[in-house]
Design an enzyme around this catalytic site. Sequence first.
Site, mmCIF file in Angstrom:
data_model
loop_
_atom_site.group_PDB
_atom_site.id
_atom_site.type_symbol
_atom_site.label_atom_id
_atom_site.label_comp_id
_atom_site.label_asym_id
_atom_site.label_seq_id
_atom_site.Cartn_x
_atom_site.Cartn_y
_atom_site.Cartn_z
ATOM 1 N N LYS A 1 1.383 -19.043 7.729
ATOM 2 C CA LYS A 1 0.642 -19.722 8.779
ATOM 3 C C LYS A 1 0.274 -18.735 9.884
ATOM 4 O O LYS A 1 1.011 -17.763 10.085
ATOM 5 C CB LYS A 1 1.485 -20.851 9.361
ATOM 6 C CG LYS A 1 2.794 -20.329 9.952
ATOM 7 C CD LYS A 1 3.831 -21.386 10.099
ATOM 8 C CE LYS A 1 5.152 -20.768 10.457
ATOM 9 N NZ LYS A 1 5.681 -19.820 9.490
ATOM 10 N N ARG B 1 0.829 -1.208 0.000
ATOM 11 C CA ARG B 1 0.000 0.000 0.000
ATOM 12 C C ARG B 1 0.860 1.254 0.000
ATOM 13 O O ARG B 1 0.390 2.346 -0.294
ATOM 14 C CB ARG B 1 -0.932 -0.021 1.211
ATOM 15 C CG ARG B 1 -1.976 -1.128 1.156
ATOM 16 C CD ARG B 1 -2.711 -1.278 2.462
ATOM 17 N NE ARG B 1 -1.813 -1.687 3.539
ATOM 18 C CZ ARG B 1 -2.192 -1.920 4.784
ATOM 19 N NH1 ARG B 1 -3.464 -1.763 5.124
ATOM 20 N NH2 ARG B 1 -1.317 -2.296 5.696
ATOM 21 N N ARG C 1 2.667 -8.380 16.244
ATOM 22 C CA ARG C 1 2.250 -9.597 16.938
ATOM 23 C C ARG C 1 1.720 -9.329 18.340
ATOM 24 O O ARG C 1 1.243 -10.239 19.014
ATOM 25 C CB ARG C 1 3.406 -10.600 16.956
ATOM 26 C CG ARG C 1 3.638 -11.248 15.605
ATOM 27 C CD ARG C 1 4.944 -11.987 15.526
ATOM 28 N NE ARG C 1 6.083 -11.068 15.405
ATOM 29 C CZ ARG C 1 7.336 -11.482 15.207
ATOM 30 N NH1 ARG C 1 7.600 -12.779 15.116
ATOM 31 N NH2 ARG C 1 8.321 -10.597 15.089
#
Length: 331
Positions: A106, A47, A174
Amino acid sequence: MVTPAPNHGERQVLRVGVMGCAEIARRRMLPAMRAHPLIEVAAVASRDAAKAAETAGLFGCRPVVGYDTLLADDTVQAVYVPLPAALHARWVEAALAAGKHVLAEKPLTTDPACTRELLDQARARGLVLMENVMFVHHGRHEVVRRLVADGAIGELRALHVTFTIPRLPDDDIRHQPELGGGSLFDVGVYPVRAAVHLLPGPLEVRGAVLERGPGRRVDTAGAALLRSPDGVVAHLTFGMEDAYRSRYELSGSTGRILVDRAFTPPADHAPQIVVETRDGIRTHTLPPDDQVANTLDAFVAAVRTGHLSPADSLAQADLLATIRQTAVPSR
């Protein structure tokens, strides 16, 4: 079964677009893709135009502004999605709708029902949707499975798996629950997938704990207890504010197998498998193996042949969801 891609020659390359400039893309996947003889990195999308240009310049491909623009490019046959976990579902679905094969980081999604739906969509469209769990493509773990099957440690009794990493910067994504952050989805996925990979299923969750560090909005550590149908117990521990540990141990009636540096070994690392029995300790040293290149091999092969089993990804998704639902919260 997916429809195999047309093969006009052994050297036909797969043109891949990368959706985002995440660290894992820049540090591991893009260098491996650029080196792969059957993959051409066609474009990198972001972006942020400057970030797209910088990353594309490093890897000799075209910068693209916006993920939709990348998906509209008919010359791109497949996309790699290293976005935060909470964004996978939206962009994987969009990529499949655009007719692209997908290799996604994942966990594939943070919801097992959504994971099933996307895999169903890929199958219905004749496309490959593969979850990027790289360690299962390292040859060492197949050697371990053969040792167990051959009775090297007698009857299998238990599996202990640990994956922990040092404390992350406070602004790391995270730590953001809205982006699918937390130790379970970031590092816990490795012990869970190891249990799926090494033990007979279906596995059931017998207990779990998720801990939240002071001032954190996500779980920063956890543990789970799983059990296989034949009574093998798996003890899983994980965390993202700890000393680095990456190992598993299989215990049997006559010995044990130890594997260190289990999940993220560098390509030049000569892995060892230690087998301890009453007769002594044997160390099997194996040749180096590149699990990143092996993963790309598997993805290209799936696109070419149309063969890809989603069973382990589905089992992993179910276990992650059950661990989160049943975990005793920290106080």
